[in-house]
Design a protein around this motif. Structure first.
Motif, mmCIF file in Angstrom:
data_model
loop_
_atom_site.group_PDB
_atom_site.id
_atom_site.type_symbol
_atom_site.label_atom_id
_atom_site.label_comp_id
_atom_site.label_asym_id
_atom_site.label_seq_id
_atom_site.Cartn_x
_atom_site.Cartn_y
_atom_site.Cartn_z
ATOM 1 N N TYR A 164 0.827 -1.259 -0.006
ATOM 2 C CA TYR A 164 0.118 -0.025 -0.103
ATOM 3 C C TYR A 164 0.956 1.266 -0.222
ATOM 4 N N CYS A 165 0.572 2.029 -0.681
ATOM 5 C CA CYS A 165 1.135 3.487 -0.642
ATOM 6 C C CYS A 165 0.208 4.808 -0.499
ATOM 7 N N LYS A 166 0.728 5.980 -0.200
ATOM 8 C CA LYS A 166 0.058 7.235 -0.158
ATOM 9 C C LYS A 166 0.895 8.219 -0.950
ATOM 10 N N PRO A 167 0.181 9.134 -1.305
ATOM 11 C CA PRO A 167 1.078 10.373 -1.901
ATOM 12 C C PRO A 167 2.384 10.815 -1.066
ATOM 13 N N ALA A 168 2.310 10.683 -0.212
ATOM 14 C CA ALA A 168 3.450 11.099 0.855
ATOM 15 C C ALA A 168 4.619 10.182 0.707
ATOM 16 N N ASN A 169 4.469 8.750 0.092
ATOM 17 C CA ASN A 169 5.465 7.821 0.041
ATOM 18 C C ASN A 169 6.269 8.454 -1.260
ATOM 19 N N LEU A 170 5.653 8.897 -2.361
ATOM 20 C CA LEU A 170 6.092 9.194 -3.491
ATOM 21 C C LEU A 170 6.717 10.753 -3.337
ATOM 22 N N ALA A 171 6.515 11.414 -2.257
ATOM 23 C CA ALA A 171 6.807 12.701 -2.388
ATOM 24 C C ALA A 171 8.270 13.000 -2.450
ATOM 25 N N LYS A 172 9.160 12.132 -1.784
ATOM 26 C CA LYS A 172 10.601 12.286 -1.554
ATOM 27 C C LYS A 172 11.209 11.984 -3.163
ATOM 28 N N VAL A 173 10.686 11.063 -3.633
ATOM 29 C CA VAL A 173 11.234 10.460 -5.015
ATOM 30 C C VAL A 173 10.899 11.582 -5.786
ATOM 31 N N LEU A 174 9.591 12.057 -5.844
ATOM 32 C CA LEU A 174 9.172 12.881 -7.013
ATOM 33 C C LEU A 174 9.861 14.422 -6.643
ATOM 34 N N LYS A 175 10.243 14.407 -5.669
ATOM 35 C CA LYS A 175 10.730 15.860 -5.031
ATOM 36 C C LYS A 175 9.600 16.785 -5.444
ATOM 37 N N LEU A 219 -1.049 7.066 -12.109
ATOM 38 C CA LEU A 219 -0.690 5.673 -11.798
ATOM 39 C C LEU A 219 -1.994 5.083 -11.801
ATOM 40 N N VAL A 220 -3.187 5.542 -11.201
ATOM 41 C CA VAL A 220 -4.200 4.842 -11.067
ATOM 42 C C VAL A 220 -4.858 4.356 -12.717
ATOM 43 N N THR A 221 -4.713 5.557 -13.438
ATOM 44 C CA THR A 221 -5.324 5.663 -14.916
ATOM 45 C C THR A 221 -4.508 4.284 -15.891
ATOM 46 N N ALA A 222 -3.457 4.410 -15.307
ATOM 47 C CA ALA A 222 -2.361 3.215 -16.000
ATOM 48 C C ALA A 222 -2.703 1.993 -15.319
ATOM 49 N N LYS A 223 -3.414 1.686 -14.315
ATOM 50 C CA LYS A 223 -3.675 0.668 -13.536
ATOM 51 C C LYS A 223 -2.349 -0.040 -13.116
ATOM 52 N N ILE A 224 -1.603 0.904 -12.679
ATOM 53 C CA ILE A 224 -0.634 0.276 -11.909
ATOM 54 C C ILE A 224 -0.607 0.448 -10.288
ATOM 55 N N LEU A 225 -1.416 1.173 -10.054
ATOM 56 C CA LEU A 225 -2.201 1.224 -8.567
ATOM 57 C C LEU A 225 -3.646 1.298 -8.848
ATOM 58 N N THR A 226 -4.263 0.766 -7.472
ATOM 59 C CA THR A 226 -5.626 0.602 -7.512
ATOM 60 C C THR A 226 -6.134 1.551 -6.290
ATOM 61 N N ILE A 274 -7.585 7.721 1.471
ATOM 62 C CA ILE A 274 -7.389 6.915 0.351
ATOM 63 C C ILE A 274 -5.943 6.107 0.398
ATOM 64 N N TYR A 275 -6.039 5.038 0.106
ATOM 65 C CA TYR A 275 -5.112 4.042 -0.002
ATOM 66 C C TYR A 275 -4.689 3.481 -1.287
ATOM 67 N N TYR A 276 -3.532 3.298 -1.843
ATOM 68 C CA TYR A 276 -3.201 2.934 -3.190
ATOM 69 C C TYR A 276 -2.596 1.535 -3.047
ATOM 70 N N LEU A 277 -3.364 0.618 -3.413
ATOM 71 C CA LEU A 277 -2.693 -0.783 -3.576
ATOM 72 C C LEU A 277 -1.825 -1.134 -4.999
ATOM 73 N N ASN A 278 -0.818 -1.832 -4.406
ATOM 74 C CA ASN A 278 -0.254 -2.421 -5.748
ATOM 75 C C ASN A 278 -0.743 -3.797 -5.576
ATOM 76 N N GLU A 279 -1.611 -3.982 -6.311
ATOM 77 C CA GLU A 279 -2.295 -5.251 -6.698
ATOM 78 C C GLU A 279 -1.297 -6.491 -7.096
ATOM 79 N N ASP A 280 -0.350 -6.274 -8.006
ATOM 80 C CA ASP A 280 0.455 -6.966 -8.404
ATOM 81 C C ASP A 280 1.267 -7.597 -7.188
#
Length: 371
Positions: free
Chosen positions: A318-329, A343-350, A358-364
Protein backbone atom coordinates in the motif's frame (compact mmCIF):
# COMPACT_ATOMS: atom_id res chain seq x y z
CA UNK A 1 17.97 -40.71 31.57
CA UNK A 2 15.67 -39.34 34.33
CA UNK A 3 11.90 -39.72 33.91
CA UNK A 4 10.43 -36.54 32.44
CA UNK A 5 7.50 -35.09 34.43
CA UNK A 6 5.58 -32.42 32.51
CA UNK A 7 4.16 -30.93 35.72
CA UNK A 8 7.51 -30.28 37.41
CA UNK A 9 10.11 -27.64 36.44
CA UNK A 10 12.60 -29.10 33.97
CA UNK A 11 15.58 -28.03 36.06
CA UNK A 12 17.57 -31.02 34.79
CA UNK A 13 17.50 -29.66 31.22
CA UNK A 14 20.90 -30.83 29.89
CA UNK A 15 23.47 -28.22 28.96
CA UNK A 16 24.80 -27.92 25.44
CA UNK A 17 26.51 -29.43 23.47
CA UNK A 18 24.57 -32.62 22.87
CA UNK A 19 25.88 -35.85 24.25
CA UNK A 20 24.12 -37.64 21.39
CA UNK A 21 26.26 -38.14 18.25
CA UNK A 22 23.76 -36.59 15.88
CA UNK A 23 26.08 -34.50 13.73
CA UNK A 24 27.51 -37.55 11.96
CA UNK A 25 24.15 -39.17 11.22
CA UNK A 26 23.89 -39.81 7.46
CA UNK A 27 20.25 -38.64 7.20
CA UNK A 28 21.05 -35.44 9.04
CA UNK A 29 24.09 -34.76 6.85
CA UNK A 30 22.11 -35.29 3.64
CA UNK A 31 19.39 -32.92 4.78
CA UNK A 32 22.02 -30.41 5.93
CA UNK A 33 23.47 -30.28 2.40
CA UNK A 34 20.02 -29.65 0.86
CA UNK A 35 19.13 -26.98 3.41
CA UNK A 36 22.49 -25.21 2.99
CA UNK A 37 22.15 -25.22 -0.78
CA UNK A 38 18.63 -23.78 -0.65
CA UNK A 39 19.75 -21.09 1.81
CA UNK A 40 22.58 -20.08 -0.55
CA UNK A 41 19.98 -19.61 -3.31
CA UNK A 42 18.10 -17.10 -1.17
CA UNK A 43 21.27 -15.08 -0.66
CA UNK A 44 22.04 -14.98 -4.36
CA UNK A 45 18.49 -13.83 -5.10
CA UNK A 46 18.62 -11.06 -2.51
CA UNK A 47 21.77 -9.77 -4.21
CA UNK A 48 19.83 -9.50 -7.48
CA UNK A 49 17.68 -6.78 -5.98
CA UNK A 50 18.58 -3.23 -7.04
CA UNK A 51 18.49 -2.31 -3.35
CA UNK A 52 18.98 -5.37 -1.10
CA UNK A 53 17.15 -3.64 1.76
CA UNK A 54 14.19 -2.67 -0.41
CA UNK A 55 12.09 -5.78 0.11
CA UNK A 56 13.24 -6.76 3.59
CA UNK A 57 10.35 -4.98 5.29
CA UNK A 58 7.79 -6.51 2.94
CA UNK A 59 9.04 -10.06 3.46
CA UNK A 60 9.72 -9.43 7.15
CA UNK A 61 6.11 -8.33 7.50
CA UNK A 62 4.92 -11.66 6.11
CA UNK A 63 7.20 -13.46 8.57
CA UNK A 64 5.91 -11.28 11.40
CA UNK A 65 2.24 -11.89 10.62
CA UNK A 66 2.69 -15.63 10.25
CA UNK A 67 4.86 -15.91 13.37
CA UNK A 68 2.21 -14.21 15.48
CA UNK A 69 -0.46 -16.50 13.98
CA UNK A 70 1.42 -19.46 15.44
CA UNK A 71 0.56 -18.00 18.83
CA UNK A 72 -3.04 -17.25 17.81
CA UNK A 73 -2.71 -13.50 17.21
CA UNK A 74 -4.52 -13.04 13.92
CA UNK A 75 -4.78 -10.08 11.60
CA UNK A 76 -5.38 -9.69 7.89
CA UNK A 77 -2.84 -8.56 5.34
CA UNK A 78 -5.26 -5.83 4.37
CA UNK A 79 -5.34 -4.25 7.85
CA UNK A 80 -1.63 -4.76 8.32
CA UNK A 81 -0.48 -3.27 5.03
CA UNK A 82 -2.53 -0.16 5.67
CA UNK A 83 -1.01 0.17 9.14
CA UNK A 84 2.57 0.18 7.88
CA UNK A 85 2.00 3.03 5.45
CA UNK A 86 2.73 5.15 8.56
CA UNK A 87 -0.45 7.14 8.01
CA UNK A 88 -2.21 5.64 11.01
CA UNK A 89 -1.29 6.41 14.60
CA UNK A 90 -0.41 3.40 16.74
CA UNK A 91 -3.40 3.94 19.02
CA UNK A 92 -5.70 3.56 15.99
CA UNK A 93 -4.42 0.06 15.29
CA UNK A 94 -5.99 -2.98 16.92
CA UNK A 95 -4.06 -5.22 19.29
CA UNK A 96 -3.27 -7.86 16.67
CA UNK A 97 -1.80 -5.29 14.28
CA UNK A 98 0.31 -3.82 17.08
CA UNK A 99 1.64 -7.29 17.91
CA UNK A 100 2.72 -7.90 14.32
CA UNK A 101 4.30 -4.48 13.88
CA UNK A 102 6.18 -4.94 17.16
CA UNK A 103 7.48 -8.28 15.88
CA UNK A 104 8.87 -6.59 12.79
CA UNK A 105 10.40 -3.81 14.88
CA UNK A 106 11.87 -6.39 17.27
CA UNK A 107 13.56 -8.17 14.38
CA UNK A 108 15.12 -4.92 13.22
CA UNK A 109 16.18 -4.02 16.75
CA UNK A 110 17.96 -7.36 17.07
CA UNK A 111 19.49 -7.00 13.62
CA UNK A 112 20.91 -3.58 14.54
CA UNK A 113 22.23 -4.98 17.82
CA UNK A 114 24.29 -7.52 15.90
CA UNK A 115 26.41 -4.70 14.51
CA UNK A 116 26.72 -3.04 17.91
CA UNK A 117 27.63 -6.12 19.95
CA UNK A 118 29.22 -8.22 17.19
CA UNK A 119 27.29 -11.27 18.30
CA UNK A 120 24.17 -12.60 19.94
CA UNK A 121 24.22 -11.88 23.66
CA UNK A 122 21.66 -11.71 26.44
CA UNK A 123 21.18 -7.99 25.82
CA UNK A 124 20.23 -8.61 22.19
CA UNK A 125 17.83 -11.43 23.05
CA UNK A 126 16.24 -9.41 25.86
CA UNK A 127 15.84 -6.37 23.62
CA UNK A 128 14.00 -8.48 21.05
CA UNK A 129 11.65 -9.82 23.74
CA UNK A 130 11.03 -6.35 25.18
CA UNK A 131 10.19 -4.97 21.75
CA UNK A 132 7.76 -7.82 21.04
CA UNK A 133 5.93 -7.46 24.33
CA UNK A 134 6.31 -3.69 24.73
CA UNK A 135 7.75 -4.17 28.21
CA UNK A 136 10.81 -3.43 30.32
CA UNK A 137 10.77 -6.92 31.89
CA UNK A 138 13.81 -9.15 31.60
CA UNK A 139 14.30 -12.83 32.49
CA UNK A 140 11.27 -14.20 34.33
CA UNK A 141 11.40 -14.08 38.10
CA UNK A 142 12.42 -17.15 40.15
CA UNK A 143 9.03 -17.40 41.85
CA UNK A 144 6.92 -17.16 38.64
CA UNK A 145 4.80 -20.33 38.36
CA UNK A 146 5.00 -20.50 34.58
CA UNK A 147 3.58 -23.60 32.88
CA UNK A 148 2.68 -24.40 29.28
CA UNK A 149 -0.89 -25.66 28.81
CA UNK A 150 -2.95 -27.00 25.93
CA UNK A 151 -5.07 -24.38 24.19
CA UNK A 152 -8.80 -24.09 24.75
CA UNK A 153 -9.52 -25.51 21.29
CA UNK A 154 -7.36 -28.61 21.87
CA UNK A 155 -8.18 -32.04 23.27
CA UNK A 156 -7.78 -32.00 27.07
CA UNK A 157 -7.77 -28.19 27.08
CA UNK A 158 -5.85 -26.65 29.98
CA UNK A 159 -3.70 -29.73 30.60
CA UNK A 160 -0.08 -28.94 31.50
CA UNK A 161 2.19 -30.14 28.71
CA UNK A 162 5.46 -28.62 29.91
CA UNK A 163 6.94 -26.84 32.92
CA UNK A 164 10.12 -24.91 32.09
CA UNK A 165 13.11 -24.63 34.44
CA UNK A 166 12.46 -22.44 37.47
CA UNK A 167 14.85 -20.37 39.58
CA UNK A 168 16.87 -17.27 38.74
CA UNK A 169 20.31 -18.86 38.91
CA UNK A 170 19.15 -21.85 36.84
CA UNK A 171 17.69 -19.75 34.03
CA UNK A 172 20.72 -17.45 33.95
CA UNK A 173 23.09 -20.44 33.84
CA UNK A 174 21.14 -22.11 31.02
CA UNK A 175 21.04 -18.88 29.01
CA UNK A 176 24.79 -18.34 29.45
CA UNK A 177 25.42 -21.86 28.20
CA UNK A 178 23.13 -21.32 25.21
CA UNK A 179 24.81 -18.03 24.25
CA UNK A 180 28.28 -19.59 24.60
CA UNK A 181 27.14 -22.46 22.38
CA UNK A 182 26.02 -20.02 19.69
CA UNK A 183 29.09 -17.77 19.79
CA UNK A 184 32.05 -20.02 20.58
CA UNK A 185 32.81 -21.87 17.33
CA UNK A 186 36.11 -23.23 18.57
CA UNK A 187 34.65 -24.98 21.59
CA UNK A 188 31.39 -25.91 19.84
CA UNK A 189 32.36 -26.80 16.28
CA UNK A 190 29.04 -27.98 14.82
CA UNK A 191 27.80 -26.59 11.50
CA UNK A 192 25.95 -23.28 12.10
CA UNK A 193 22.69 -24.64 10.66
CA UNK A 194 22.80 -27.58 13.06
CA UNK A 195 23.60 -25.24 15.93
CA UNK A 196 20.57 -23.12 15.01
CA UNK A 197 18.30 -26.20 15.14
CA UNK A 198 19.72 -27.31 18.49
CA UNK A 199 19.67 -23.81 19.98
CA UNK A 200 16.07 -23.22 18.94
CA UNK A 201 14.93 -26.22 20.96
CA UNK A 202 17.10 -25.19 23.91
CA UNK A 203 15.75 -21.64 23.93
CA UNK A 204 12.12 -22.82 23.84
CA UNK A 205 12.86 -25.37 26.59
CA UNK A 206 14.47 -22.73 28.82
CA UNK A 207 11.47 -20.44 28.18
CA UNK A 208 13.42 -17.54 29.71
CA UNK A 209 10.69 -14.88 29.54
CA UNK A 210 7.21 -14.80 30.99
CA UNK A 211 5.69 -14.64 27.47
CA UNK A 212 6.66 -14.16 23.84
CA UNK A 213 9.29 -16.92 23.85
CA UNK A 214 8.08 -18.47 20.59
CA UNK A 215 8.32 -15.22 18.65
CA UNK A 216 11.61 -14.29 20.30
CA UNK A 217 13.03 -17.72 19.44
CA UNK A 218 12.01 -17.46 15.79
CA UNK A 219 13.65 -14.04 15.48
CA UNK A 220 16.76 -15.46 17.17
CA UNK A 221 16.94 -18.09 14.41
CA UNK A 222 17.12 -15.40 11.72
CA UNK A 223 19.60 -13.26 13.65
CA UNK A 224 21.91 -16.22 14.12
CA UNK A 225 21.83 -17.08 10.41
CA UNK A 226 22.68 -13.45 9.61
CA UNK A 227 25.46 -13.41 12.20
CA UNK A 228 27.01 -16.52 10.66
CA UNK A 229 26.65 -14.97 7.18
CA UNK A 230 24.33 -17.72 5.99
CA UNK A 231 21.81 -14.93 5.31
CA UNK A 232 22.82 -11.43 4.25
CA UNK A 233 19.43 -10.03 5.33
CA UNK A 234 16.78 -11.45 7.71
CA UNK A 235 14.39 -12.47 4.93
CA UNK A 236 13.86 -16.18 5.55
CA UNK A 237 10.12 -16.84 5.79
CA UNK A 238 10.40 -19.66 8.39
CA UNK A 239 7.13 -19.13 10.23
CA UNK A 240 4.92 -20.12 7.31
CA UNK A 241 6.39 -23.63 7.33
CA UNK A 242 6.00 -23.88 11.09
CA UNK A 243 2.35 -22.82 11.08
CA UNK A 244 1.53 -25.23 8.24
CA UNK A 245 3.22 -27.99 10.25
CA UNK A 246 2.33 -26.67 13.69
CA UNK A 247 1.32 -30.04 15.17
CA UNK A 248 4.57 -31.66 14.03
CA UNK A 249 6.57 -28.71 15.37
CA UNK A 250 5.17 -29.07 18.87
CA UNK A 251 5.26 -32.88 18.71
CA UNK A 252 8.99 -32.89 17.93
CA UNK A 253 9.70 -30.30 20.63
CA UNK A 254 7.92 -32.52 23.14
CA UNK A 255 9.73 -35.62 21.91
CA UNK A 256 13.10 -34.03 22.66
CA UNK A 257 11.85 -33.14 26.16
CA UNK A 258 10.65 -36.66 26.91
CA UNK A 259 12.88 -38.94 24.85
CA UNK A 260 15.85 -36.81 23.69
CA UNK A 261 14.65 -37.54 20.13
CA UNK A 262 17.10 -35.11 18.59
CA UNK A 263 17.36 -36.62 15.12
CA UNK A 264 13.71 -36.12 14.18
CA UNK A 265 13.71 -32.59 15.61
CA UNK A 266 16.82 -31.59 13.64
CA UNK A 267 15.46 -33.15 10.46
CA UNK A 268 12.22 -31.21 10.94
CA UNK A 269 14.05 -27.91 11.40
CA UNK A 270 16.42 -28.51 8.47
CA UNK A 271 13.42 -29.35 6.33
CA UNK A 272 11.86 -26.07 7.48
CA UNK A 273 14.98 -24.18 6.40
CA UNK A 274 15.11 -25.93 3.03
CA UNK A 275 11.42 -25.48 2.23
CA UNK A 276 11.26 -21.89 3.42
CA UNK A 277 14.44 -21.01 1.55
CA UNK A 278 12.90 -22.31 -1.67
CA UNK A 279 9.66 -20.45 -0.92
CA UNK A 280 11.45 -17.19 -0.12
CA UNK A 281 13.65 -17.49 -3.19
CA UNK A 282 10.61 -18.09 -5.39
CA UNK A 283 8.89 -15.09 -3.79
CA UNK A 284 11.85 -12.85 -4.61
CA UNK A 285 11.98 -14.25 -8.18
CA UNK A 286 8.34 -13.37 -8.75
CA UNK A 287 8.68 -9.88 -7.29
CA UNK A 288 11.78 -9.12 -9.38
CA UNK A 289 10.04 -10.33 -12.54
CA UNK A 290 6.94 -8.26 -11.81
CA UNK A 291 9.06 -5.20 -11.01
CA UNK A 292 10.75 -5.44 -14.39
CA UNK A 293 7.43 -5.77 -16.22
CA UNK A 294 5.89 -2.87 -14.31
CA UNK A 295 8.93 -0.66 -14.91
CA UNK A 296 8.81 -1.25 -18.67
CA UNK A 297 5.05 -0.68 -18.77
CA UNK A 298 5.22 2.42 -16.57
CA UNK A 299 7.96 4.08 -18.62
CA UNK A 300 6.02 3.39 -21.82
CA UNK A 301 2.80 4.94 -20.49
CA UNK A 302 3.82 7.65 -18.00
CA UNK A 303 6.51 10.14 -18.99
CA UNK A 304 7.81 10.73 -15.45
CA UNK A 305 7.84 7.04 -14.41
CA UNK A 306 11.32 5.77 -13.54
CA UNK A 307 13.28 3.11 -11.65
CA UNK A 308 13.12 4.96 -8.31
CA UNK A 309 9.33 5.33 -8.52
CA UNK A 310 9.01 1.66 -9.41
CA UNK A 311 11.12 0.57 -6.44
CA UNK A 312 9.07 2.75 -4.10
CA UNK A 313 5.82 1.20 -5.32
CA UNK A 314 7.22 -2.29 -4.66
CA UNK A 315 8.64 -1.48 -1.22
CA UNK A 316 5.23 -2.21 0.38
CA UNK A 317 1.80 -3.24 -0.93
CA UNK A 318 0.00 0.00 0.00
CA UNK A 319 1.18 3.56 -0.50
CA UNK A 320 0.06 7.13 -0.08
CA UNK A 321 1.07 10.28 -1.99
CA UNK A 322 3.52 11.05 0.83
CA UNK A 323 5.43 7.86 0.01
CA UNK A 324 6.23 9.23 -3.45
CA UNK A 325 6.85 12.83 -2.43
CA UNK A 326 10.54 12.33 -1.61
CA UNK A 327 11.26 10.44 -4.85
CA UNK A 328 9.29 12.87 -7.01
CA UNK A 329 10.73 15.86 -5.13
CA UNK A 330 7.26 17.36 -5.06
CA UNK A 331 5.44 18.53 -1.94
CA UNK A 332 2.28 20.04 -3.41
CA UNK A 333 -0.74 17.95 -2.44
CA UNK A 334 -2.45 18.83 -5.73
CA UNK A 335 0.58 17.77 -7.78
CA UNK A 336 1.00 14.53 -5.85
CA UNK A 337 -2.69 13.71 -6.27
CA UNK A 338 -2.32 14.28 -10.02
CA UNK A 339 0.59 11.84 -10.16
CA UNK A 340 -1.34 9.24 -8.17
CA UNK A 341 -4.29 9.63 -10.55
CA UNK A 342 -1.97 8.92 -13.48
CA UNK A 343 -0.77 5.73 -11.79
CA UNK A 344 -4.39 4.72 -11.26
CA UNK A 345 -5.32 5.48 -14.87
CA UNK A 346 -2.41 3.31 -16.03
CA UNK A 347 -3.69 0.55 -13.68
CA UNK A 348 -0.37 0.39 -11.85
CA UNK A 349 -2.13 1.25 -8.59
CA UNK A 350 -5.72 0.76 -7.43
CA UNK A 351 -7.33 3.30 -5.07
CA UNK A 352 -9.29 2.26 -2.00
CA UNK A 353 -11.09 4.70 0.26
CA UNK A 354 -11.22 4.08 4.00
CA UNK A 355 -13.21 6.88 5.62
CA UNK A 356 -11.39 10.11 4.77
CA UNK A 357 -8.22 8.28 3.72
CA UNK A 358 -7.38 6.92 0.28
CA UNK A 359 -4.89 4.09 0.03
CA UNK A 360 -3.30 3.02 -3.24
CA UNK A 361 -2.79 -0.72 -3.67
CA UNK A 362 -0.07 -2.42 -5.67
CA UNK A 363 -2.29 -5.39 -6.51
CA UNK A 364 0.48 -7.19 -8.40
CA UNK A 365 2.66 -7.23 -5.28
CA UNK A 366 -0.28 -8.22 -3.06
CA UNK A 367 -1.10 -11.11 -5.40
CA UNK A 368 2.45 -12.44 -5.13
CA UNK A 369 2.67 -12.07 -1.36
CA UNK A 370 -0.65 -13.81 -0.78
CA UNK A 371 0.05 -16.75 -3.11
Amino acid sequence: MPIFDRTKPFNDLPLLPLTEDITNDIDVLKKLVLASRALATVNSNVLRLPNPLMLVNTIALQEARTSTEIENIFTTEDELYKAITDTLKEEQNNTAIKEVIRYREAMWAGYQNLDTNRGIDLETITRVFQQIKNTTSKLRSPQAQVVIKRGQSEFRAGEIIYTPPRGGAIIESLMKNLIDFLNDDQKYVDDPLLKMCIAHYQFEAIHPFYDGNGRTGRILNLLYLVQKQLLIQPVLYLSKYIIINKEDYYYHLGAVNQHRAWKNWILFMLNAVENTSLLTSSLIDEIIKQMAETLAYGKANIKWYNKEINETLFSQPYCKPANLAKVLKRSSRTTLTKYMDELVTAKILTPRREGKEIYYLNEDLIRILQS
